[in-house]
Design a protein around this motif. Structure first.
Motif, PDB file in Angstrom:
ATOM      1  N   THR B 336     -35.575  12.636  51.794  1.00 42.33           N
ATOM      2  CA  THR B 336     -36.444  11.802  50.963  1.00 42.33           C
ATOM      3  C   THR B 336     -36.406  12.277  49.512  1.00 42.33           C
ATOM      4  N   ALA B 337     -36.536  13.592  49.335  1.00 39.34           N
ATOM      5  CA  ALA B 337     -36.572  14.137  47.978  1.00 39.34           C
ATOM      6  C   ALA B 337     -35.252  13.894  47.251  1.00 39.34           C
ATOM      7  N   GLU B 338     -34.146  14.071  47.969  1.00 39.09           N
ATOM      8  CA  GLU B 338     -32.833  13.857  47.338  1.00 39.09           C
ATOM      9  C   GLU B 338     -32.659  12.385  46.952  1.00 39.09           C
ATOM     10  N   ALA B 339     -33.078  11.482  47.860  1.00 39.80           N
ATOM     11  CA  ALA B 339     -32.952  10.056  47.564  1.00 39.80           C
ATOM     12  C   ALA B 339     -33.803   9.684  46.347  1.00 39.80           C
ATOM     13  N   LEU B 340     -35.001  10.236  46.280  1.00 37.30           N
ATOM     14  CA  LEU B 340     -35.867   9.953  45.126  1.00 37.30           C
ATOM     15  C   LEU B 340     -35.224  10.457  43.839  1.00 37.30           C
ATOM     16  N   SER B 341     -34.561  11.630  43.925  1.00 35.29           N
ATOM     17  CA  SER B 341     -33.946  12.182  42.704  1.00 35.29           C
ATOM     18  C   SER B 341     -32.811  11.288  42.210  1.00 35.29           C
ATOM     19  N   VAL B 342     -32.216  10.500  43.106  1.00 35.46           N
ATOM     20  CA  VAL B 342     -31.148   9.574  42.710  1.00 35.46           C
ATOM     21  C   VAL B 342     -31.752   8.234  42.256  1.00 35.46           C
ATOM     22  N   GLY B 343     -33.058   8.079  42.381  1.00 34.64           N
ATOM     23  CA  GLY B 343     -33.700   6.840  41.954  1.00 34.64           C
ATOM     24  C   GLY B 343     -33.703   5.773  43.026  1.00 34.64           C
ATOM     25  N   LEU B 344     -33.841   6.204  44.276  1.00 32.13           N
ATOM     26  CA  LEU B 344     -33.857   5.269  45.390  1.00 32.13           C
ATOM     27  C   LEU B 344     -35.288   5.169  45.915  1.00 32.13           C
ATOM     28  N   PRO B 345     -35.869   3.955  45.977  1.00 27.87           N
ATOM     29  CA  PRO B 345     -37.219   3.849  46.531  1.00 27.87           C
ATOM     30  C   PRO B 345     -37.192   4.058  48.047  1.00 27.87           C
ATOM     31  N   VAL B 346     -38.282   4.586  48.580  1.00 26.20           N
ATOM     32  CA  VAL B 346     -38.309   5.014  49.979  1.00 26.20           C
ATOM     33  C   VAL B 346     -39.331   4.194  50.764  1.00 26.20           C
ATOM     34  N   VAL B 347     -38.974   3.822  51.994  1.00 19.88           N
ATOM     35  CA  VAL B 347     -39.955   3.258  52.922  1.00 19.88           C
ATOM     36  C   VAL B 347     -40.133   4.250  54.051  1.00 19.88           C
ATOM     37  N   GLY B 348     -41.374   4.719  54.257  1.00 21.95           N
ATOM     38  CA  GLY B 348     -41.633   5.691  55.321  1.00 21.95           C
ATOM     39  C   GLY B 348     -42.943   5.372  56.004  1.00 21.95           C
ATOM     40  N   PHE B 349     -43.416   6.318  56.818  1.00 19.08           N
ATOM     41  CA  PHE B 349     -44.695   6.116  57.501  1.00 19.08           C
ATOM     42  C   PHE B 349     -45.784   6.948  56.842  1.00 19.08           C
ATOM     43  N   ALA B 350     -46.971   6.339  56.758  1.00 17.40           N
ATOM     44  CA  ALA B 350     -48.104   7.029  56.128  1.00 17.40           C
ATOM     45  C   ALA B 350     -48.537   8.228  56.956  1.00 17.40           C
ATOM     46  N   THR B 351     -48.223   8.231  58.250  1.00 17.31           N
ATOM     47  CA  THR B 351     -48.658   9.342  59.110  1.00 17.31           C
ATOM     48  C   THR B 351     -47.616  10.454  59.196  1.00 17.31           C
ATOM     49  N   CYS B 352     -46.483  10.280  58.557  1.00 14.92           N
ATOM     50  CA  CYS B 352     -45.419  11.293  58.661  1.00 14.92           C
ATOM     51  C   CYS B 352     -45.648  12.390  57.638  1.00 14.92           C
TER      52      CYS B 352
END
Lengths: 306, 428
Positions: B336-352
């Motif tokens: 997730t962190a690496e994808a964000l650093s490349v400027g990619l928006p993330v879809v995940g779970f609020a409970t994760c």
């Protein structure tokens, strides 16, 4: 292009060749000549350290210096041993890269060029950090005085350097190696308690600090080692092995008691070989007796054959 | 790079005393301890290689202690100059006895038998580690993961060495909620919790993990030190929808239950027909590979493929539009962190855990609510992200900034601060 053997005094030096010298009047000219005739285009500095020679060594070096301005000489106030000279040489080296030569051995003309090219290529491909902790080595010739033809020696290039150093399969020497001067400095000074086997002690510390050996692309031998066990004190060799054993005991033990004991027996064998070559039968039997005692104790302790 | 180190803590220069007779300053000696490095490609091993590299670059003496008995090269190369020591003898003879092992495993669950079994199994390890510490004499030893720090915290007892227990996953699971994790011996689980008391400091990856530690008093000596995320230098991801090329939803991770790729497959089955320009690529390998492939076939989706892991994952991030992160829990969420650093928006779970600390809903990604069914919840957020180009661009723009706090230099400052504070206490 400037002549590499006559570098511009203000220019950058690429390679320093370090040569510790002690009473080598007979061989030093031949060894230095093998550097002078190298085909490399790199700027080379030849750095000698005379360890208080009592023969004509220094006069011969002075003669060589007159012909070749890239030879620099350090002089020890008295005979302080080879490790001390090596430490001075590493501290004084000005080249980006550093390699060694012992006063009685020779490099073949292409050796330094091939090693230098390989280091430069690694930098060009992967950046300057790629050669941090890398020593580039070559295959070599090994000639016993009793034999006519030299034997080709090929130290293995694998991932398990430490094991190959301890079980003596690697059989590498400092004069096979070229690396950045910083690499040699990072490993730390040579152990002055070791009149012999400084190479092994240095390599063990080098590999322990995550250093790696890389062979040049060619399998051809690039230098010759005139191997001679005579006129070398067997007791000194034996004491050096004992020092290595006690200093790096933990690393030997990390390979398990069976290996540690098998490799330790190799130390006895080599020391006995030196004693035999020098017909020093007192030392020979002294070491043999210790070996018997060592085996008996090991058998009693662990209950397996070694 | 190499910063000037203030090593005056043991260099009490007294005026009038000849300099050579005074103590010479030596660099602080930090040891990192982990069970194994040879051929192990996990997240914590990578963190160890990264942290030890920067700490060594900053002028510390660094030793890496393992207990693996193989002495082979590390999967993630260590920096030259770092000393590597393996505490375990390589060929310590061990007979293969599966029946005996099985019996021991069962006995280890009982209250009484677990104690002698633990002692026989781990006392030699503690003694070996102790011998290494006595030989190498570090100032601080940082034990990574529950396979190392409980034993390290015992090995330092009585030695002038400060010990740190470094937890690299969700603490709840590390300290017993997941009985299959680490050693299943009852006594070992108890020792794991007890070792927090012995250790001089504890590190966890995320702020919410502090209150999960089984020992409430440990919170005072716990530091939150996240993983490092290298600053991405290449071109950022272009998340606008393209009519010509496929618009990729990327998922990266081990094909294991915790990553819950199944929910992604089910969610995609609900969406595929309505989004002909989009496709899903899953990069990973793992035990669930064949079962997931079967599910893909059963769901009848065409534009969802599983690919082998690639070393060029950063360029895959850069070529994608959305990162799908359906995990149930994450130790940190490096993907997730690496994808964000490349400027990619993330879809995940609020409970994760992990994901919900890195991703803020509506700022750099969207967090799905799993209450009405994980797949359904995920599909809702994924659809929102795919249809709303403006939202995607806005989230993508905020993404790289949101992970700047994990910059290697910043994280190394945290580690350095921790090491110095421990040594300072020892000196005072």
């Amino acid at each position: 292009m400037t002549d590499p053997m006559h570098p511009d005094p203000c220019g950058q030096i690429d390679i320093t060749v370090c040569i510790p010298v002690y009473n080598s009047a007979g061989e030093i000219a031949r060894s230095v000549q093998s550097i002078i005739t190298q085909t490399t285009t790199a700027q080379v500095e030849i750095l000698l350290c005379d360890d208080g020679s009592t023969d004509e060594t220094r006069a011969i070096i002075a003669g060589l210096q007159r012909q070749h301005p890239n030879i620099r000489l350090l002089v020890n106030d008295r005979n302080r041993g080879r490790p001390f000279s090596r430490n001075r040489l590493v501290a004084e080296a000005r080249g980006r890269y550093l390699t060694w030569l012992d006063a009685d051995d020779e490099k073949y003309p292409e050796m330094m060029d091939r090693q230098f090219q390989m280091l430069e290529r690694l930098v060009a491909e992967n950046g300057p950090e790629a050669i941090d902790g890398v020593l580039v080595f070559t295959n070599f010739h090994w000639l016993w005085p009793s034999e006519d033809a030299p034997k080709l020696m090929t130290p293995p290039e694998g991932d398990h350097h430490m094991e190959e150093l301890l079980n003596a399969r690697f059989g590498g020497y400092l004069w096979l190696m070229m690396g950045t001067t910083e690499t040699f400095r990072t490993v730390g000074p040579f152990d002055t308690a070791l009149p012999r086997l400084q190479d092994l002690d240095f390599f063990v510390r080098f590999v322990q600090k995550c250093g790696r050996f890389r062979r040049i692309e060619s399998d051809a031998p690039q230098c010759i080692y005139y191997k001679d066990d005579r006129a070398r004190g067997a007791m000194q060799v034996w004491q050096s092995w004992c020092h290595i054993w006690s200093k790096h005991r933990q690393i030997f033990n990390a390979y398990g008691p069976e290996n540690a004991l098998r490799w330790r027996r190799h130390h006895y064998r080599v020391a006995r070989r030196f004693a035999k070559a020098n017909r020093d039968w007192l030392t020979y039997w002294f070491i043999a007796a210790q070996e018997v005692f060592f085996i008996a104790r090991a058998r009693a302790r662990t209950g397996f054959g070694v | 790079m190499a910063r000037d180190m203030n090593t005056t803590y043991e260099c009490n220069v007294k005026p009038g005393v000849p300099k050579r007779r005074q103590l010479t300053a030596r660099p602080l000696h930090v040891a990192f301890a982990i069970e194994a490095l040879h051929g192990v490609s996990g997240g914590a091993e990578r963190v160890l290689a990264d942290v030890s590299r920067i700490i060594h670059e900053r002028g510390y003496r660094v030793t890496v202690i393992t207990h693996e008995g193989r002495n082979g090269p590390s999967f993630y190369p260590l920096r030259f100059g770092i000393e590597r020591v393996d505490a375990r003898p390589r060929h310590s003879r061990r007979r293969k006895a599966p029946v005996l092992d099985r019996a021991r495993g069962i006995a280890a669950r009982s209250k009484i038998a677990s104690i002698p079994i633990w002692l026989v199994q781990f006392v030699p390890m503690v003694l070996r580690l102790r011998r290494i510490l006595r030989d190498t004499r570090p100032d601080v030893v940082i034990g990574f993961m529950p396979s190392m720090f409980p034993y390290m915290s015992l090995a330092v007892l009585g030695l002038p060495v400060k010990s740190v227990a470094s937890v690299h996953n969700v603490p709840k699971r590390e300290f017993g909620a997941d009985p299959k994790r680490w050693n299943q011996n009852r006594m070992d689980r108890k020792m794991r919790r007890l070792s927090l008391r012995f250790s001089d400091a504890v590190t966890v990856l995320l702020p919410s993990f502090v209150r999960q530690l089984p020992l409430p008093e440990a919170a005072a000596k716990t530091r939150v030190i996240p993983n490092m995320v290298k600053r991405y230098e290449g071109p950022l991801a272009d998340v606008r929808e393209s009519p010509d090329e496929p618009n990729v939803i990327l998922a990266v991770g081990r094909l294991a239950d915790a990553k819950d790729h199944q929910s992604l497959i089910e969610a995609w089955a609900m969406l595929e027909d309505r989004f002909p320009n989009w496709e899903v690529r899953i990069f990973g390998n793992g035990p669930l590979k064949s079962s997931l492939s079967r599910r893909i076939r059963l769901a009848g989706v065409k534009r969802l493929k599983i690919h082998k892991p690639t070393p060029e994952i950063m360029s895959e991030y850069a070529a994608a539009r959305i990162l799908a992160m359906p995990s149930r829990h994450e130790g940190f969420g490096l993907v997730t962190a690496e994808a964000l650093s490349v400027g990619l928006p993330v879809v995940g779970f609020a409970t994760c855990e992990g994901t919900n600390e890195l991703v803020q809903h509506g700022y750099n990604g969207l967090l799905a609510n799993p209450r009405g069914g994980r797949a359904r919840g995920f599909a809702v957020e994924l659809e929102k992200m795919m249809t709303d180009a403006y939202l995607r661009t806005r989230l993508a723009a905020a993404a790289p900034k949101s992970v700047e706090r994990f910059d290697p230099e910043v994280i190394a400052d945290h580690w350095e601060d921790l090491i110095r504070s421990l040594v300072q206490v020892a000196h005072d």
